[in-house]
Every structure is written in structure tokens, then in C-alpha cells.
Design an enzyme around this catalytic site. Sequence first.
Site, short mmCIF file in Angstrom:
data_model
loop_
_atom_site.label_atom_id
_atom_site.label_comp_id
_atom_site.label_asym_id
_atom_site.label_seq_id
_atom_site.Cartn_x
_atom_site.Cartn_y
_atom_site.Cartn_z
N SER A 1 0.84 -1.20 0.00
CA SER A 1 0.00 0.00 0.00
C SER A 1 0.87 1.25 0.00
CB SER A 1 -0.94 0.01 1.21
OG SER A 1 -0.22 -0.18 2.41
N ASN B 1 -2.47 -2.69 12.84
CA ASN B 1 -3.93 -2.57 12.77
C ASN B 1 -4.45 -1.37 13.55
OD1 ASN B 1 -3.57 -4.88 11.38
ND2 ASN B 1 -4.55 -6.25 12.85
N THR C 1 -39.20 26.25 -12.22
CA THR C 1 -39.52 24.89 -11.76
C THR C 1 -39.71 24.11 -13.05
OG1 THR C 1 -41.91 25.25 -11.72
CG2 THR C 1 -40.74 25.73 -9.68
N HIS C 2 -39.27 22.87 -13.04
CA HIS C 2 -39.32 22.04 -14.25
C HIS C 2 -38.54 22.69 -15.41
CE1 HIS C 2 -42.68 20.02 -12.15
NE2 HIS C 2 -43.07 21.26 -11.88
N SER D 1 -11.81 25.31 -28.04
CA SER D 1 -11.90 24.07 -28.81
C SER D 1 -10.73 24.02 -29.78
CB SER D 1 -13.23 24.05 -29.58
OG SER D 1 -13.13 23.21 -30.71
N LYS E 1 -15.39 28.71 -29.96
CA LYS E 1 -15.86 28.12 -28.71
C LYS E 1 -15.19 28.68 -27.45
CE LYS E 1 -18.54 25.30 -28.35
NZ LYS E 1 -18.56 23.85 -28.55
N ASN F 1 -15.72 27.24 -23.69
CA ASN F 1 -16.46 26.16 -23.05
C ASN F 1 -16.37 26.16 -21.52
OD1 ASN F 1 -17.29 25.09 -25.55
ND2 ASN F 1 -15.36 23.96 -25.77
N GLU G 1 -18.14 21.35 -16.14
CA GLU G 1 -18.42 19.99 -16.62
C GLU G 1 -17.59 18.96 -15.86
OE1 GLU G 1 -19.55 20.81 -21.27
OE2 GLU G 1 -17.48 20.99 -20.66
N1 ARG Z 1 -1.20 -1.52 4.93
C1 ARG Z 1 -2.17 -2.01 5.83
C2 ARG Z 1 -3.49 -1.26 5.68
O1 ARG Z 1 -3.47 -0.22 5.16
C3 ARG Z 1 -1.69 -1.84 7.23
C4 ARG Z 1 -2.22 -2.85 8.19
C5 ARG Z 1 -1.71 -4.19 7.84
N2 ARG Z 1 -1.99 -5.12 8.87
C6 ARG Z 1 -1.84 -6.41 8.69
N3 ARG Z 1 -2.10 -7.15 9.73
N4 ARG Z 1 -1.47 -6.93 7.57
O2 ARG Z 1 -4.54 -1.73 6.09
#
Ligand code: ARG
Length: 470
Positions: free
Chosen positions: A24, A111, A159-160, A281, A287, A289, A294
Amino acid sequence: MANKPWGGRFDAPTDKSVEEFTTSLPFDVRLYTQDISCSMAHARMLGKVGLVPISDVEKIVAGLAQIEKDIEAGEFPFAPGDEDIHMAVERVLTDRIGEPGARLHTGRSRNDQVATDLRLWAKEQIGELGNDILAFQQTLVTRAKEHLSDPPTVLPGYTHLQRAMPVPLAHHLLAYFWMLERDKGRLLDCLLRMDESPLGSAALAGSGLPLDREMTAVALGFSRVSENSLDAVSDRDFVIELLSALSVMIMHLSRLADETITWASSEFKYISLPDAYATGSSMMPQKKNPDIAELVRGKTGRVFGSLMGLLTTLKGLPLAYNRDLQEDKEGLFDAVDTLRASLSVMTGLFSAVIFNSEVMKAAVSDDDLYATDIMEYLVAKGVPLRSAHHAVGGLVKTASDKGVGLSQLTPDEYQAASESFADDIGDYFSAQHSVASKNIMGSSGIAAVKQQLEHAEAAIDMSGSGDSSA
Ligand code: ARG
């Protein structure tokens, strides 16, 4: 071969594809500040309760401070096997300071660490979003005020998407002010609920070590500690709440964006886009825009998507931590970035947009916009509402059959519709007359809108002092 901090029970290294699939780091690197604060608070607490010698705590804290500088400077030695920001920081700390670094994770798991870091990040971003909203609200108030001066700018209210009754431009702009005010309220509301520290919940069951959870909570600016370790490490309802507040907010921005697009069209021409907030454009030289609006409207889809994505990820997850939860971050980061950028460009666009008051004035010369005022004229003279509605409906039909406006019907035709009509009916075909009359609280009359503007200004003063009305 133990190539990981958790590698004690493993014989072989992790496959490269697994490292790539599970990491991650590419996105949670954004949590480095929160991760380092969290580790410093944890280390100091370990020192205070006697689990780590104070001399080691000092080395840990100094090492973490250096790591923060290195990450900021782009000089942090990330390694290919780093699973996430938490592991990367701990690895480098331990490489640099040795044994004290190896004590940092005492009584902690990634965790509770990640649940804490993400709450800290979300709390901070809510503050930033609050400021972004405030800036946009200030712009709306400024523009509303500008168009309330004599004569006020009036345009058809719809409205509408059919012309309904004249409304001051200020009233239309302030409608979005109040949506944003509630958006801010939703953010503060979820901030209060997420404001508790999971730290000390460890992997799932808490800890047998004498950790001082209050101490880390206070150091990190949380107002309380969480009650249940299983809940604290495994729920992400705070992310869902934030995503849902952001979804409502971008839905509001998208409505304004859509009106911006309509108003900028050749069919409406109610606004002209400033050069700095429009695009051209590559093929059609004429144009200009409304791409900003958007894109705001378009980006609404990804914010809703992040909300739906995380709701779906959490659905059916058993207690407590599961790696699925790692999917909480990208959608949140993206949604926060999207809202902050959208608020910023919409603020820029609305501070510079040109409101074409003459075009709006021409649009409110449509007699049909005054049919309701004429009906209320009869009601004020004692005609029952349903009879008055019927009488004016008949006049609208007569005018339409004759191909003229309501104001061009003869006094006799008015008399035929209702004996209560008198000569002063001609005064009612005026936008200024119309908006002068609707002055009960919350109405579109000029006096009422001026009062509303005062309330709007008071509401943002209050928010500015951190004491929101929400
Ligand atoms: N990278 C993990 C997350 O974002 C961190 C926690 C990972 N914990 C584990 N027991 N693998 O959730």
C-alpha cells in the site's frame, strides 16, 4: 528466509508479484506525517510506563524526526519490499538506530496504527475542507451582495426548467450558500464521531502490557479513547461517513456546475465565463467552453463510486482486521482531493464570472412570470385561492389564444375574469415590484434577502471562530 519484520515463521521470501499486489506504500505514503506523530506519541508513552528506557525513547523520537525530514526532502531510502508506510518507517529507523528502533512497536500492531493514522489524516482534511467551503461561501456572499444593490439583479426562477417567478440573483446564489453550510455541518458531525483514539487496541484484543491509552490519545489531539479494541481496528465507518458527506457536497457542487453550464449557453447567456476559467476548442475557433463546471459535474461519479466501493468492501467483513481494509485509503484520498480541487476552481470561477444582468432583465419581461402575483392580488382582495387560480388561468389562456402577453389584455377582459381586478393591475408586471413584495422570512423579496444575507454573514463569522452553527 526472513526478509520481513514478520518473517520469523517463514522459510522463503515473498514472491515479487505478491509484494507488488499487497503493497500500500504507493498511496499510504501520504500518511507519513500522521504515522510519525503516532509513533512519537507511542514511544513517549512506552517510556513513561517504563516499557522502554527513556534514553531509547529519545533516540526513537530523534530518529523519527529525521525520517520525517528525509521523506519531505525526497531523500528517504524506500526499499522495494516495503509493505506500507508503517513498515518502511520502522525499517529505516531500526537500520539507523538499532535496538531502540526494534522496541518501538511494543504493544502495537499496524492494525491500530493504521486506524489511528487514518483518523488523524481525516480530521486534518476536514479542517482544510472547512476552510475551502468557507472561501466559496464568502465568494457567494460577495457576489450576492453586489447584485442586491439598486436596482437588484433579477432573473426568472424556474420549476421544471420552465419560467416560474422572478427571483433576485442574490437569492439564487445564497441557496448554494446554505447547501454548503449544511455540508460543513455534516463534516463537523462526522469529525466529532471519529475523534477517538484506537491506539492501544493493538492487533485486535488490546494489550497485556500496561499501555497508557489516555496519554497517547491526548498527545495526538483525540478527545477520547475507543471503547472496544475489535471495533477500533476493524471499522471504517468514519471513512464511509466522510465519503458520504463528500458525496452530498459534490452533488451540490454538481448542481451548481450544471446551472453554470446552462447559464453560459447561447440559449441562456445569463453569464459570461471569464477567460481564466474557460477553455477553447481545438477545432471550432468560436468556442468558449465551461469545462471546469463539466469536470466538477463529471467528477461527482468518482466520489459516489468511492463511497459505494468502500460500503461494498466492508459489507460482510468478519471481525476484526482483514486486509480488505487496506482498500479504504485510495478512494478517500481521491474524494478529498477531488472536493478540495473542485471547491477551489468553483470559488475562482464564481469570483470572476460575469452575470449578464441585462439578459436576465429581458428574461423577466415575460408576462407569464407574474401570473402568480396576479393571482395573489385577487386573494388579497378576498377572492378564494382556487377561484383566483381559475380566473388567472383563464386570462393566461385568453392571452395565449390572442398571441399577446398577459399585460396586454384589456381592462374589460380582466373585469370579465374577476370583478376584483382594478386599474393598478398594470403595476404587477414588474420584476422589481414582484420581488419587493415577498418579504416573509426566507422569501425572495429584497428585504427578506437582505436579512438572509446578514444571517449568512453571521453564520460564516461563527464558523470562522471554530464555533459553527452547524
Ligand atoms: N497496509 C495495511 C493497511 O493499510 C496496514 C495494516 C496491515 N496489517 C496487517 N495485519 N497486515 O490496512
